[in-house]
Each structure stands twice: as structure tokens, then as C-alpha cells.
Design an enzyme around this catalytic site. Sequence first.
Site, mmCIF file in Angstrom:
data_model
loop_
_atom_site.group_PDB
_atom_site.id
_atom_site.type_symbol
_atom_site.label_atom_id
_atom_site.label_comp_id
_atom_site.label_asym_id
_atom_site.label_seq_id
_atom_site.Cartn_x
_atom_site.Cartn_y
_atom_site.Cartn_z
ATOM 1 N N GLU A 4 1.657 -19.209 -42.267
ATOM 2 C CA GLU A 4 3.059 -18.715 -41.536
ATOM 3 C C GLU A 4 3.632 -19.720 -40.270
ATOM 4 O O GLU A 4 2.938 -20.381 -39.792
ATOM 5 C CB GLU A 4 2.368 -17.237 -41.182
ATOM 6 C CG GLU A 4 3.106 -16.828 -39.783
ATOM 7 C CD GLU A 4 3.068 -15.295 -38.953
ATOM 8 O OE1 GLU A 4 1.808 -15.079 -39.550
ATOM 9 O OE2 GLU A 4 3.903 -14.515 -38.672
ATOM 10 N N CYS A 62 3.580 -11.458 -39.305
ATOM 11 C CA CYS A 62 4.525 -11.131 -38.581
ATOM 12 C C CYS A 62 5.948 -11.444 -38.428
ATOM 13 O O CYS A 62 6.960 -11.124 -38.501
ATOM 14 C CB CYS A 62 4.394 -10.810 -37.000
ATOM 15 S SG CYS A 62 2.952 -9.877 -36.586
ATOM 16 N N ASN A 73 5.012 -6.348 -44.673
ATOM 17 C CA ASN A 73 3.583 -7.268 -44.247
ATOM 18 C C ASN A 73 2.472 -6.713 -43.484
ATOM 19 O O ASN A 73 1.844 -6.362 -44.842
ATOM 20 C CB ASN A 73 4.236 -8.454 -43.166
ATOM 21 C CG ASN A 73 2.491 -8.975 -42.388
ATOM 22 O OD1 ASN A 73 1.721 -9.381 -43.395
ATOM 23 N ND2 ASN A 73 2.996 -9.256 -41.005
ATOM 24 N N GLU A 74 2.154 -6.213 -42.542
ATOM 25 C CA GLU A 74 1.634 -4.995 -41.791
ATOM 26 C C GLU A 74 2.003 -3.981 -41.467
ATOM 27 O O GLU A 74 2.221 -3.894 -39.770
ATOM 28 C CB GLU A 74 1.081 -6.115 -40.871
ATOM 29 C CG GLU A 74 -0.365 -5.618 -40.357
ATOM 30 C CD GLU A 74 -0.687 -7.133 -39.300
ATOM 31 O OE1 GLU A 74 -0.368 -6.849 -38.107
ATOM 32 O OE2 GLU A 74 -2.051 -7.260 -39.572
HETATM 33 O O1 AHR Z 1 -2.233 -14.495 -38.513
HETATM 34 C C1 AHR Z 1 -1.285 -13.964 -37.282
HETATM 35 C C2 AHR Z 1 -0.807 -12.399 -37.438
HETATM 36 O O2 AHR Z 1 -1.594 -11.255 -37.699
HETATM 37 C C3 AHR Z 1 0.201 -12.169 -38.476
HETATM 38 O O3 AHR Z 1 1.656 -12.714 -37.686
HETATM 39 C C4 AHR Z 1 0.097 -10.650 -38.844
HETATM 40 O O4 AHR Z 1 0.604 -10.256 -40.382
HETATM 41 C C5 AHR Z 1 -0.983 -9.890 -37.934
HETATM 42 O O5 AHR Z 1 -1.245 -9.564 -37.330
#
Ligand code: AHR
Length: 657
Positions: free
Chosen positions: A50, A242, A374-375
Site C-alpha cells: 500500500e 484503505c 478492502n476493509e
Molecule cells: O495496513 C494499514 C491499514 O490497516 C490498511 O490500509 C487498512 O486496510 C487497515 O486498516
Amino acid sequence: MKNRNSKICTSLFVLCLIMHFAALAQKKLTVLANKPVAPVAPTMWGVFFEDINFGADGGLYAELVKNRSFEFLNPMMGWKELKQNGKGKTLIINRGNEKPANPRFARITVDSAQYGLSNEGFRGMGIQKGKQYNFSILAKKGDGNINVMIELVNATGKKIGSTSLSNFSGEWTKQTASFTTTDTAVKGRLNVLFEGNGFIDVDMISLFPQETWKNRPNGLRADLVQMLADLKPGFIRFPGGCIVEGRELQNRYQWKTTVGPIEDRMSIMNRWNVEFRAPRNAPDYFQSFGIGFYEYFQLAEDIGAEPLPILNCGMACQYNTGEVAQMDQLDPYVQDALDLIEFANGAVTTKWGKVRADMGHPAPFNLKYLGIGNEQWDEQYIERYKEFEKNLQQKHPEIVLVGSAGPSPNGPRFDYAWKEFKGSKAGLIDEHYYQSPEWFFKNATRYDNYDRKGPKVFAGEYAAHGKDDTVTESKNTWFSALAEAAFMTGLERNADVVKMASYAPLFAHVEAWQWRPDLIWFDNLRTVGTPNYYVQKLFANNKGTHVIQVLQDGKVLAGKDSIYASAVLDKTSGEVIIKLVNAATAPTSYEISLAGVKLNKNRATIEVLTSPDAYAYNTLDQQKNIYPVQKTMGIKGNNINVSLPPMSLNVIKVSIR
Ligand code: AHR
């Protein structure tokens, strides 16, 4: 004399007794080497990339100029004017719809005296002595005649490399010039000096080292890619995280704006710019998309990893605005997914396959996996996921879909997601755990009783978060790595359920991080693997092809006496590989018998990662505080005697017949 002899006899007797009881007490392990219980997926151990902590711009992406096209919120951020006699000026012009992806350029007006712009790089520019650097600029000559001097200087202003450009065209043209440096600089700067009379328009002012990964123009930092290649990762997840979601939908990651000529890729503010308060904020953190989806696919191919893109599913980060695209307006998001498959795998005659081919890769990238969101969590996610699934399944049943179990490893959101996914076509569910080391030890058995019938598990983001310290790299303690190693024995033992796993985040610049711990730290010239990195490496370099059982008294060893164990057979190399974690503060030893196979004598090695200090860590200055050491091992018959140092990960490899 008689007295002395009797003393010797007594001592020998006592010694024999000790040895006898020690032998009786010798702990035994059995490895059922001839009974593979499940294949290990080639994708088992991968990496999560990321653009956080200056992971891409200022990190993996080798561009040295920050804000090269004046698109930051403050167009002059990173730039400083160099004026003589107060003369010369820069005017930022916005050409709007004429070039919507890169609207701004700088008009430089010079009046006899030299005038310049100086770029500070990403916390300085790391420059190596005696190496070639390639400068480029997009320029359009205006009135008068202007020449450009290009200088690299070190922190004290001493010139360590220079070149020049002249004869600019009246049309926007890319001009390039190269030079070799005379010295190393940790915090160099680039000065672009304009001489003459008149004005010139400039954009995309860029400086790259010649030596990038595979010496590609617009390339990646070779030392950082090497760290990834050394892991031999089974997959690479990108671009996040994120960052996929954005703080709001407007700021989400859109892959289509990241491909094609770099001057046509639209920069946006990096969401980590404002996520945290000072000192973890980063006002100068933007995404140039110099590394875009083409470069990610190419990187995956280079390091032999399956590409695993994660796409926005019509939802912004639920920790921020949490805004969602209206259901009847989801089509463009779904279309992005369909087009991405075409970009990666489509024939060169298709619209997006042609874009890939025009960028230099006519052959398909062989995309097999796609993450939807993603999350994400709750009903709004499942509703949107289903829309993606319906369309993708119909048009691309060959693509394995990855769904999200949300941000936590358990709880109502997690349970809800899994319940919904059980009846879906998702192939893998992405679980995240940023937890304490204690959680990781305790969860070494997490998957032992998981449902074998539902979708498989992608442990997509995890890291043990231990105690804080002021030294930047110090959150990556040996204790955290040891806890992850214990946990990973559980992942490996359950390779029939867990098909992919990746530590997160991957990279962090020591002067520009927002989140820690991280797997790899770097500055502008150096890089260091954390203890956690070496744990990942030991597992990923020894993944084998099939899981086999390690038993103590007929039971799985996952925490008894603080020992954690797993083993694999590598049918390709003809080896048995046993991983043993000793989380106790005392050494211990085992006699390991390998059932059903014959061992090749003199062909056993043990790699040990250990430190007597649970809170030890590696830094850029002390890179090998915790570092694997390899030794050969003696074998007796079909048994191996191994002594495990306190707080150690041990990887035993034996060749079998
Ligand atoms: O790894 C850091 C962050 O942690 C990522 O962007 C997210 O997916 C998670 O909350």
C-alpha cells in the site's frame, strides 16, 4: 587413593543417573512425513503493498523529484525559488479541460539574471556517488531564448553533478539529459536554473537514477524490489489497504487514472496525508501514480507473484466518511472491475488489452484473483459485493473473488460477513488482525476447527502490535515477530483452509511514516528487514508443497511448553521442512523422528532466528541484531536431535529418500 577412586565412582554413577533421567525426559516429536494431509497453495505467503508511509512516492517509485508537475494542493510545495538580484518569477498556470489529468504547469520568466527552482525531494534526495542520473522535463519555449542548467547539490550546497539543456521547441516536448555524480548525498537537492531572457513553460520535472529495478525508465528502487524478490512471495496484493477506499469516494483509488503516459495520470492527495495528527501527518503526501496498475502487474510478474488487485466496491473508508455509491449508480464501479480483467488478460485487440500492449506488455498478465472492497463491513457492503459477484461470475467465472470480513478478527461484523459469504461465490475471505503478540500466540490454533466447506481464508493484513518506543524501527520487536511465527505455524498447519497470508503494511520511510510496525524500513539510500521480515522470509522460502503433521504424544503442538510446530513436505526438492518456535525463555530440546521416510545423511540444515532480548529490533544502522543463522545438522539414523534456543524460530530442513 581408595577414597579418591570411590569418589570418582560415585560421581560417574550420579552422572549416569542424570543422563538416564535426561534421556527419559527427552521430549519426542513425530513428523508423519509420508502422510501429506493437504497441499500448500503456491500463493500461501505473499506481500501486501500500500502507498502508506511513503511506500510508493518517496519509496518504491524511484522518482526523486517531489511534486514534479505542480499538482499538489500548494503547487509550489517541495520547490524553492533561487533568485539572483530578486529577478525572475514563476507563474502557475492551469490549462483546465485542455489537460484535465495534469492541468498545471509553471511559466518561468527570466530577465538577464539566473533564476531557478530547487526541489527538496522526499525528505531529501538519496544520491549515490559515481552513478548515472537521468533528468527530464516537459517544456515549451515562449518569448526569448532560455537555457537550463541542471545541478545536483548535497546538503551543504556543494555541486555533485550537473548537465544542461538548450534549444527548446515551441511545442510541448520532453527533453532529457544525463550526468554522473561525483559524490554521495543522503539529502541532496535538484536545482533547475534558467538563464537568458524571456519565458519558458515547464512541467513534469523529473530525476531518476539510471539503476532502477531492471534499469527500467520510470522505474522502481532496485534495493526495495530486491527485498520483495528475496521473500519469493506467492502473491502481491495492491494497491491497499484503505487507499483503495479513499476518505471519500472522490478520493478513492481508480486504476484507470493510473495507466498510460505518466504525464496523463492524475495526481491526487494521498489519504494518509491527513489521516493522523502531527507528527504522523504528511502534508506533502500525494499519489503521482508513477507506479500505477501496469507497474504493479509488471512487478508481480518480475518477482513471480500472483497479482491480487483490490478494487473499490462503491464504498469510501468506513472509518472516515463511510459514504457509499447509490446502488443504482454502481455500474461504473463494476465496469472498472470488468475492464481491469480486460486490461490484465484481454487480447491486444480489445480496448483495455490494447492499452496494456501500448504500454509495452502485449502478453496477458494472467490475473486470477480480484478483491472486492478492502476493509468493509455491514449490509451496505454485502449488498454491493453481491452486485459485483453477479456481474463478474457471469462474465468471468475464472476469476477468484475475494470478499472482506471487515477490520476485526471476530465480533458481530466479522460473524455477519462470514455468514453472508458462506452462501456466496467468493473464493477467499480477507481477514485482518492487528493485535497484541499475546493474541497471536493464543490464535495459533485459530484455524484448526474452521469450517472446511466454505470459502477459503486470505489472512490479508496482520501484524503483532507490541510496546511503543521512541526509536522509529523499535515497534518491530523480536517478541512481535516471534508471536507472528507461532501464529504462522497455525496458518501452515491449516493450509487446506488458509490459502494466502500477508503481513501489513509492507514499507515505511523512517522519516515519513504514518503507521508502524511495518515489514521493511528504509531511508533514501538504505533499507532494513525487520525481525518480522525474516520470519516472513523463513516461512515463504520454505513453504513446501504439502502439509504434514508434527505430533507430540499424538497431538498437535501449538503452545504446550510454549512450543509451536508445523511441517511441510517439498515434493519438488525431496525435503521435509519443520518449523519450531520456542517462545519460552529457556532452551529446550527434542528428538524428532520422521515416520515413513529415510533421511539422507549429512543433508540437514537448521536456520535459527533468535535474540535473548524480546524487545530487540533491527535499525538502518544495526541491520543484523536479529538475523537468521544457518548451520548443518547431524542426523542419527532416522532421528534428529535438536536443541531450540530460548525465544527462537527454527527451520529444519532434511533431505529424504
Ligand atoms: O495496513 C494499514 C491499514 O490497516 C490498511 O490500509 C487498512 O486496510 C487497515 O486498516
